[in-house]
Design a protein around this motif. Sequence first.
Motif, PDB file in Angstrom:
ATOM      1  N   VAL A   3      -7.043  -1.706  -0.076  1.00  0.00           N
ATOM      2  CA  VAL A   3      -7.243  -1.626   1.377  1.00  0.00           C
ATOM      3  C   VAL A   3      -8.126  -2.800   1.828  1.00  0.00           C
ATOM      4  CG1 VAL A   3      -8.125  -0.196   3.270  1.00  0.00           C
ATOM      5  CG2 VAL A   3      -7.019   0.888   1.317  1.00  0.00           C
TER       6      VAL A   3
ATOM      7  N   LEU B  77       0.846  -1.197   0.000  1.00  0.00           N
ATOM      8  CA  LEU B  77       0.000   0.000   0.000  1.00  0.00           C
ATOM      9  C   LEU B  77       0.881   1.247   0.000  1.00  0.00           C
ATOM     10  CD1 LEU B  77      -2.703  -0.922   2.673  1.00  0.00           C
ATOM     11  CD2 LEU B  77      -2.736  -1.367   0.242  1.00  0.00           C
TER      12      LEU B  77
ATOM     13  N   GLN C 177      -2.954   4.910   1.696  1.00  0.00           N
ATOM     14  CA  GLN C 177      -3.732   3.692   1.930  1.00  0.00           C
ATOM     15  C   GLN C 177      -3.360   3.089   3.283  1.00  0.00           C
ATOM     16  OE1 GLN C 177      -2.394   1.909  -1.781  1.00  0.00           O
ATOM     17  NE2 GLN C 177      -4.499   1.702  -2.468  1.00  0.00           N
TER      18      GLN C 177
ATOM     19  N   LEU D 255      -5.849   2.329   6.338  1.00  0.00           N
ATOM     20  CA  LEU D 255      -5.984   0.983   6.911  1.00  0.00           C
ATOM     21  C   LEU D 255      -5.826   1.040   8.433  1.00  0.00           C
ATOM     22  CD1 LEU D 255      -6.269  -2.042   6.247  1.00  0.00           C
ATOM     23  CD2 LEU D 255      -3.804  -2.187   6.173  1.00  0.00           C
TER      24      LEU D 255
END
Length: 807
Positions: free
Chosen positions: A304, A270, A274, A278
């Motif tokens: 995600v 990610l 992101q 998360l």
Amino acid sequence: MLPIPIQKTFTYSVTEEEANFLKKGMRVAVSFGKSKMYSALVLNIHQTKPVLYEAKDIHQILDEVPLVNELQLKHWQWISNYYMCSLGDVYRAALPSAFLLESETIINKNEDFSDDAILADDEFLIFEALQHQSQLTIHQVIAILGKQKVMPIINSLIKKEAIIIKEEIYEQYKPKLVKYVRLHSDYSSDDSLGKLLEELSRAKKQREAVLGFFQLSTSKKPIKAKDLEEKASVSASILKSLVDKNIFEFYHIQTDRIEFNGDTNDLKVLNEFQEKALTEIKETFKEKDVTLLHGITSSGKTEVYTKLIQEVLDQGKQVVFLLPEIALTTQIITRLQFYFGEQISVFHSKYSMNERVEVWNNVLENKPKARIILGARSSIFLPFSNLGLIVVDEEHETSYKQFEPSPRYNARDCAIVLAKLHNAKILLGSATPSLETYFNAQQNKYGFVALNRRHGNVQLPKIELIDVKEKQRKKEMKGHFSDRLLKLIQEALDLKEQVILFQNRRGFSPVVECNTCGVSPECPNCDVSLTYHKFRNELRCHYCNYQRAMPNSCGACGSNTLDNKGFGTEQIELELTTLFPDFKIGRMDLDTTRGKYGYQKIIGAFEAKEIDVLVGTQMLSKGLDFENVTLVGIINADSMLNFPDFRAHERAYDMMVQVSGRAGRSKKQGNVAIQTYNPHHQILQQVSTTNYAEMYKEQLQERWQYKYPPYYRLIKITLKHKDYNKVDSGVNWLFKALSSSFGEHVLGPTAPAVSRVRNQYIKNIVIKIPPKQNLAQTKKQLQKIKDTFEAVKDFRPIRFITDVDAY
């Protein structure tokens, strides 16, 4: 619980052994009414005799183990109470139809009957058919006689004792068996090949089959008969003759119809935004069960989701991934399959009945191949035993709400309750959340996480509004395209990039009108004009599917000056073909995606760059991801704004932002061109700046002012009947009864925009429920009024439809 639309449950009697064997959630065959058989579901095993009727015996037990678990039953009861529908309706909607056994009436010949002279012509036809076939079903009788009403004829045959009838229940699901080949036990040693080839020295084809078999057997895997036929290029009859010679033998293995290949790859890494999202989601999950992820289009929400899914799978729990549209599943399957391989099962209505039964059984047994369920709204009914996470993608979508038939549930809301029952977490993701969800997040009822950077830091597309009125005045329109839009399309195509054009109407043109007398052909069953489909040269009704050939002259005055008004996707596609003859134009709407793989073909061709311009309806607006699209054109934005619905503006905003989000997703910034007659409309201005917060604030004020959700709850009541006067008097009586209970919060009675569909006249009443009013009490009161309404003899034939949260 019987799969019939009756509110009550029924008690049947069982023997002691049966009672000890039965468990909640098993199916039993029971007779109901005079001669009908149903597969009912065991809800409760008790010792109380029914008071008002004699308990019948059950017919047989259909399951070894429960098919439905207790959490599911709780969930169904909640749906039945909340959406004011019967448990039987929920049961019928939840189970794949293969589990819902219905009785098929079987007709047999009476062997003792000889005097066929007393039979009438129709009766004799049936009797004669029974001489050739041992038994007939009602459907076959209808086919033989070519008429629908066959019951009187069958009854008269029973009276004359010519036939015997029995009710029979049969299982509809057949497991799929795959045929494999192995060597006969006589030839197990290694020197058998030479011996065999000697024996078959004359039979050339059979020798080839044997050679092919030994080549395939080096892989040590079981050998499918089909593979062997292809490898040795021999026919099935050759293999059969080898089996007859006791050289080969066939055996069968039961397999699932849908298998996903088993490679799993590492999840993508990610980016910082992101990652941050998360971490925030996990934080909110500590305190709240529901979290809203507000991520702009192409911000990488799916990545995600995959991280969250992986964590839940590591805990050994199940995951549900809900999608609004079947078209979307094709792309998401490919992406998730890349990471999770065999653990995915898919469940939606384009799958055949048998395929759905397999998914149901796999989930019930908690098999590793059903750890992640991807599906449309019906997947919330599956028998989960340890659910860990539900992801609702594009949660604002109207497709999550079922309108017909009952239960009229909203899958997003049902999923929230389902997650609560399982103590699971639920994540709602959307670039344009629905007002209710966003409102709940603002009120701190849900957790809230924002993701407002596009993946790879690509900028949001440039959006320009094109004033069609001005262009028409300057004569700069070519068909339905402004010169500016055509220039943008040409530029994109010259750079070998792809274009998406959006028009939310299928067909060629919605209205055909006579220029002499102004009459346009209408559907005989509904109050709508017929839509012209050029491809088949026919007029079609989009409500009841009535169709007829396109007339050459006007049916009212006979002149042949018929003209098309308005335009749909088909017309746009044809215009583009003449404007850009060297490029490939594709179309995606309900007419082109009829088959099971209809979506896959079109989306696949567009991804493979075989199609340069894709014209489509709202199917295109949902979460699809094409990296080479740089231009999105909305042909007519006004048709979405001017709708008699309190959510019209919110929906128009959602749809336009979602469609715009398909542009420029990978490398460079995309363009969006919106053609409109009213470029100063506040919604279009908000779309052009992608300003969700402003749209939200403005719409909320209106909702508060005019008393609509999210502040007030709505219940919509619809009455339908083919006699207009009946519906009218019924709806007036109902309005008076409701007004005396709920006062000025009752709106109506009104006829909808299309006031007659399939020969049924429709009238609506809407009840608004203020924030402080008790919802359960309101529904109780409504149920009482409904019971009184249905007790009136004149009103009994009217269909009474209750739709809770009808939006």
